[in-house]
Design an enzyme around this catalytic site. Sequence first.
Site, PDB file in Angstrom:
ATOM      1  CD  GLU A 140      78.002  45.098  28.037  1.00  0.00           C
ATOM      2  OE1 GLU A 140      78.831  44.456  27.366  1.00  0.00           O
ATOM      3  OE2 GLU A 140      76.936  45.527  27.559  1.00  0.00           O
ATOM      4  CD  GLU A 167      72.609  49.483  27.154  1.00  0.00           C
ATOM      5  OE1 GLU A 167      72.485  48.445  26.450  1.00  0.00           O
ATOM      6  OE2 GLU A 167      73.718  49.928  27.507  1.00  0.00           O
TER       7      GLU A 167
END
Length: 434
Positions: free
Chosen positions: A237, A348
Amino acid sequence: MLLWTKKLAIRLLATVMICNFMVCTFTGCGDQKESGEEKSPTGEVQKVQPTKEGEEDTPTPTSTPTPTEPEKEVRTDFYISSIDEKIPSMYEYWKEYFSIGIAITKGELLNDFKGELIVQQFNSMTCGNEMKPDALLDREATKSKGTETCPVLKFDSCDEMLSFCVDHNIKMRGHTLVWHSQTPDWFFMEGYSNKQDAVFASREVMLARMENYIRLVMEYVNTTYPGVVYAWDVVNEAIAPGDGGENGMRMSDSLWYQTIGPDFVEKAFEYARKYAAPEQKLFYNDFNTYEAAKRIAILELVNKIKDQGNIDGIGMQSHIGMSSPTLLDYEETIRKFGETGLEIHITELDINLDSNSEEDFMKEGTRYKRLFFTFKNLVDTGVANITNITVWGLTDEGSWLNKDGKRYPLLFNQVLETKPAFWGILMDEGIPLY
């Protein structure tokens, strides 16, 4: 409790139907026959024409029936528990395409029933929190035994999970080495200080800390559990267009960016390549990758690291909703990432559903089925090299999405029964594709 009640009702109904069928069948099984009828050797009733005087008694020929295909059974009971009934294995079903992974926490893994289900269904695992920096960094030991550039780590948080993988021949994705979140602030400060007036360590010190942290994690895992970790999320991220960082990078809440600068991602991959085992793949991982601005920034970043020879794949987190993103936008991102030649992991996956009605569970099953149909098509056509799909959690009850209210995003309910979502992943005909 509602799902158990539904399951029981379905089974009772099935029992009544079977009994009715048996009654009807046995009613017609006697030796009596109506006038003008007789049984053939196969049990079929044949009409016998009356004979006139002087004629031979010959039966009327009958036509051969056209063979018909048996009706295909379509599943109607989706709530089946692996505890007492055998269910298909997802990783076996998809073994020719990609591995099927589960993100799990230690507490869930050490539950016997959940452990049994994980072994049955998954051949890849991700630690939910147990390998993140805040779980591994030991401040007290670092203050007493470490140096300004080399922290001390502990691995009691993830040892049992790695051992579980060894015992059950499951591979692990290492998640995650460098992340702005769940890395304690003191790690970025001079003297590892946790005081409010603490001062950032210099760029040179932070580069050394980053390299030593990556080295220590990889050396421990690869020495203690050789061959278990097959991929690392090296950086997580780092892209947030509009946050003020160079080339769309996250800046405002990233102490990695603030202490080292925009090249911290490249340096992390350089160090990871230096210490990774030869067979281990290195990934950049991020969320909302289907947003155009974010996708463009990620592609610019990973292509630069690819040119340096230090990256093998892109991780798409895929926390999605029932209607957003559209599958066209989602597929477009996979296609663009596929053009890099890098591997793609869906790291995810979950689908945010806030209803547990039967109708919405079926829609959720359709959403999962369409996703996996898309993955299969992209692999079959050579558009993208998708090598792993990982769902983020085992049961609805344990989903991270419940922090915002009760959610039902996963494949199993709280009593480990399969949901329509599970059968959607298996391309079951009982789950509509549209």
